[in-house]
Structure formats: structure tokens, C-alpha cells
Scaffold this motif. Structure first.
Motif, short mmCIF file in Angstrom:
data_model
loop_
_atom_site.label_atom_id
_atom_site.label_comp_id
_atom_site.label_asym_id
_atom_site.label_seq_id
_atom_site.Cartn_x
_atom_site.Cartn_y
_atom_site.Cartn_z
N ALA A 1 80.43 -4.35 9.03
CA ALA A 1 81.26 -5.55 9.14
C ALA A 1 81.41 -6.24 7.79
CB ALA A 1 80.66 -6.51 10.16
N SER A 2 80.33 -6.27 7.01
CA SER A 2 80.37 -6.94 5.70
C SER A 2 81.28 -6.21 4.73
CB SER A 2 78.96 -7.06 5.11
OG SER A 2 78.49 -5.79 4.69
N ARG A 3 81.52 -4.92 4.98
CA ARG A 3 82.37 -4.12 4.10
C ARG A 3 83.79 -3.95 4.64
NH1 ARG A 3 80.15 -2.81 -1.02
NH2 ARG A 3 77.99 -3.50 -0.81
N GLY A 4 84.02 -4.44 5.85
CA GLY A 4 85.36 -4.34 6.43
C GLY A 4 85.72 -2.94 6.88
N HIS A 5 84.73 -2.15 7.27
CA HIS A 5 84.99 -0.79 7.75
C HIS A 5 85.31 -0.84 9.25
CE1 HIS A 5 83.81 0.63 3.90
NE2 HIS A 5 82.50 0.50 4.06
N ASP A 6 86.56 -1.12 9.57
CA ASP A 6 86.95 -1.36 10.95
C ASP A 6 86.68 -0.17 11.87
OD1 ASP A 6 87.73 -3.84 10.12
OD2 ASP A 6 89.88 -3.46 10.22
N ARG A 7 87.00 1.01 11.40
CA ARG A 7 86.81 2.20 12.25
C ARG A 7 85.33 2.40 12.58
NH1 ARG A 7 89.70 6.95 13.18
NH2 ARG A 7 88.62 8.06 14.87
N LEU A 8 84.48 2.22 11.58
CA LEU A 8 83.04 2.36 11.80
C LEU A 8 82.53 1.27 12.74
CD1 LEU A 8 80.36 3.74 11.24
CD2 LEU A 8 80.19 2.41 9.10
N VAL A 9 83.03 0.05 12.57
CA VAL A 9 82.66 -1.05 13.46
C VAL A 9 82.99 -0.70 14.91
CG1 VAL A 9 83.25 -3.43 14.12
CG2 VAL A 9 82.79 -2.88 11.72
N GLU A 10 84.18 -0.17 15.13
CA GLU A 10 84.59 0.21 16.49
C GLU A 10 83.68 1.30 17.05
OE1 GLU A 10 88.72 1.27 16.60
OE2 GLU A 10 89.30 -0.47 15.39
N ASP A 11 83.36 2.29 16.23
CA ASP A 11 82.51 3.39 16.68
C ASP A 11 81.11 2.90 17.05
OD1 ASP A 11 84.60 5.13 16.29
OD2 ASP A 11 83.88 5.85 14.33
N ILE A 12 80.57 2.00 16.23
CA ILE A 12 79.23 1.47 16.50
C ILE A 12 79.21 0.70 17.81
CG2 ILE A 12 77.47 -0.17 15.71
CD1 ILE A 12 78.42 0.50 12.81
N LEU A 13 80.23 -0.12 18.04
CA LEU A 13 80.25 -0.95 19.24
C LEU A 13 80.47 -0.14 20.51
CD1 LEU A 13 82.07 -4.19 18.04
CD2 LEU A 13 79.66 -3.88 18.61
N ARG A 14 81.09 1.00 20.39
CA ARG A 14 81.21 1.87 21.57
C ARG A 14 79.84 2.37 22.01
NH1 ARG A 14 86.36 3.60 19.64
NH2 ARG A 14 85.41 5.13 18.24
N LEU A 15 78.97 2.57 21.03
CA LEU A 15 77.63 3.09 21.32
C LEU A 15 76.59 1.99 21.51
CD1 LEU A 15 77.67 5.97 18.68
CD2 LEU A 15 77.89 6.23 21.15
N ARG A 16 76.76 0.88 20.80
CA ARG A 16 75.80 -0.22 20.87
C ARG A 16 76.55 -1.56 20.99
NH1 ARG A 16 72.71 3.45 21.25
NH2 ARG A 16 70.67 3.73 20.23
N PRO A 17 77.13 -1.86 22.14
CA PRO A 17 77.92 -3.09 22.28
C PRO A 17 77.13 -4.37 22.01
CG PRO A 17 77.55 -2.04 24.41
CD PRO A 17 77.13 -1.06 23.38
N LEU A 18 75.82 -4.34 22.29
CA LEU A 18 75.04 -5.56 22.10
C LEU A 18 74.62 -5.80 20.65
CD1 LEU A 18 72.86 -5.73 25.34
CD2 LEU A 18 75.01 -6.89 24.80
N HIS A 19 74.96 -4.87 19.77
CA HIS A 19 74.75 -5.14 18.34
C HIS A 19 75.55 -6.35 17.88
CE1 HIS A 19 72.14 -1.88 17.75
NE2 HIS A 19 72.62 -1.36 16.62
#
Length: 313
Positions: free
Chosen positions: A46-64
Motif C-alpha cells: 500500500a505504501s508503494r501504490g502497488h494496486d495489483r499486489l494489494v488486491e491479491d493480498i486482500l483476496r487471501l488475507r482480507p483482515l490485513h
């Protein structure tokens, strides 16, 4: 010396670097690691603005979404601080969709909301976005008693300041650091004029030292600010109001040795020379007691002021 053991407050170097670059293949072993400042992989993305990675992480760990680092920052705080508008939009929408309360009004350990952080780091577009999405946040005070409105004044965002003032003072506004003093401190005359045209009553606000804006401008030698406030018919009463320390604004100018400010006061209101502070001192006494030799010499050379030396107290 503190020793950080991998898996107990450290993130594997390869994972950390890959997250910064936004190029990482995700699996369970990587998703739950933390850096020494307790940033997880979502914080970094999130701090780097990597939107695709942010989306992928939240699919696997929504409570992050709701995991804080050691400063109390959520991933969305870091996105706002860094000015990544698309990342901020996405994280807010995800928080709403998943029913996560933390978001627009969430504050970190310093009391800073998303809006505070965007403005503190001079991310104007993100600041405007966050204000539109949640105007109420502009009234929140952090632990320094600064509102986002105050921070917008500090960085000189005229349009946003105008919008915020209109909203903030349409209802109850908690007392925090004075935005007029902030405009004076940054010597931003356009902002000063704008603030006082919208909310002239703020000229009565005081800073932490008990000084009104006119006295503060006099204390730092801000001649343009003093001239604006002293313009005929604008705020005449302010020159005749004592601050908490018992000084009138002209005494403050004398205390600091700002001869041009003293001249400006006396040009507009010649009878200010007669004012005595709470200890019965006039402006000559004040300059002398504070070691302002140039100011004392100036007054002794001006026929209209030389009699101040013998003024009865």
C-alpha cells in the motif's frame, strides 16, 4: 541491544525487497511476516501504490486491512501518506464492502487520520479526495491539537482551506491550534486574507502563549500581515486588546525590536503610544527593558515619541 529473531519481528529480506518492488508470488509463508516496525506485506504494498499486489493480498488475507504497525498505522494510512490515490480508493471500498469499521476516521498513535497524513505529507490530490469522501474528518484533532484544516493552512492549499472552513464552521468546531496563526507563521497573505474574510471572528483566537494573531504577526516581524489587519475599517479594535501576558500588540513589536512594525501601528493609530501594559510600561520602557537599543535610539530621535522616556507610570 535488541536482537530481532526471524519470524518474531523480522521479514525475510527477499520477501521485503520483492514487496517493495511489487513483484512477488504470494503464499501463506509470506503473507503473515512482519518487519521490525510490524509492517506486514499489505502495509508495504500500500505504501508503494502497488494496486495489483494489494488486491491479491486482500483476496487471501482480507483482515490485513485492519492490522496496525508499531505506529498504529493501518495499510490505508501508509497509502494516504504516500499519496497513492487509486490505492486509497480501493482500500476504502474494500473496507466498506467487508464491513471493516477502520477506515476514513481511523487514527494512528499520534492521532492522525488519513486526511491528517495526506496533508502532513503534502499530498494535495489525496487530501481533496479524502475530504470529499468524509468531510467530518477535517474537524478531528490529533495529539498536537492540529486539525486537517490547520495542516492544509500550513502547506498553503488555498482551495482546500476554503472548502474546509465553509464546512468546519457550519457546525461545532473543537478548539485546536489557530489556523490564523498558521497562516501568519507561513507568511501566506493570500491565505490570511481568505481565512479572515470567511471567518473574521478567528482574529480573536489565541495561540499557546496567549497571543492573538495581530500580536503574533508583530512578534515575528510579519509586516504584510500586520498591514492587512490594520487596514482602515477592517479590525480597528484588535490594536487595543491586551494579550494574556498583558501586552498590547504594539508592546509586542517593541519587545522584539521590530521598528517597522511599531511605525506601522503608530501610522494607523497614533494614540497607541499612550497604551500601558499590565505593569504600567509604555513601548519605550518595553524596548529598554528588553535590550532593544536600536528601537530605543529610534524613539529618542522621533519628536513625537521622545517624551515617552519620562512618561508617568
Amino acid at each position: 541491544m535488541e536482537i530481532i529473531i526471524e519470524g518474531c519481528g523480522s521479514m525475510k529480506p527477499a520477501i521485503y525487497e520483492a514487496a517493495i518492488k511489487g513483484d512477488i508470488a504470494l503464499d501463506d509463508s509470506k503473507l503473515d511476516q512482519r518487519s521490525p516496525q510490524k509492517n506486514n506485506i499489505l502495509h508495504i504494498a500500500a505504501s508503494r501504490g502497488h494496486d495489483r499486489l494489494v488486491e491479491d493480498i486482500l483476496r487471501l488475507r482480507p483482515l490485513h486491512l485492519k492490522l496496525e504497525n508499531s505506529a498504529g498505522d493501518l495499510p490505508i494510512h501508509l497509502a494516504a501518506s504516500s499519496g497513492h490515490q487509486s490505492t486509497v480508493r480501493y482500500l476504502i471500498s474494500e473496507a466498506k464492502e467487508k464491513g471493516v469499521k477502520e477506515g476514513l476516521m481511523a487514527a494512528n498513535k499520534e492521532g492522525n487520520t488519513l486526511l491528517h497524513l495526506a496533508l502532513k505529507n503534502e499530498k494535495e490530490e489525496v487530501g481533496e479526495l479524502l475530504f470529499v469522501m468524509n468531510k467530518e474528518a477535517s474537524r478531528c484533532l490529533n495529539k498536537e491539537d492540529k486539525s486537517p484544516l490547520y495542516m492544509a493552512v500550513e502547506v498553503g492549499y488555498l482551495h482546500l482551506v476554503t472548502e474546509m472552513i465553509t464546512y468546519c464552521y457550519s457546525g461545532e468546531m473543537r478548539q485546536g491550534k489557530s489556523i490564523v496563526h498558521a497562516a501568519i507563521e507561513t507568511r501566506n497573505k493570500e491565505l490570511l486574507e481568505n481565512i479572515l474574510s470567511l471567518k473574521p471572528s478567528l482574529l480573536d483566537s489565541m495561540d499557546e502563549h496567549g497571543r492573538r494573531p495581530l500580536s503574533y504577526a508583530a512578534s515575528i516581524g510579519y509586516i504584510d500581515g500586520v498591514r492587512y489587519i490594520l487596514e482602515p475599517g477592517r479590525f480597528p479594535q484588535n490594536s487595543y486588546m491586551r494579550d494574556r501576558n498583558g501586552f498590547y500588540p504594539v508592546h509586542t513589536a517593541s519587545e522584539k525590536g521590530h521598528i517597522n512594525i511599531i511605525q506601522e501601528f503608530l501610522w494607523h493609530y497614533p494614540d497607541l503610544r499612550e497604551l500601558l501594559d499590565r505593569k504600567r510600561h509604555n513601548i519605550f520602557h518595553t524596548a529598554a527593558m528588553n535590550g532593544k537599543a536600536n528601537t530605543v535610539r529610534y524613539m529618542l530621535k522621533v519628536p513625537k515619541l521622545e517624551n515617552l522616556i519620562n512618561w508617568k507610570r
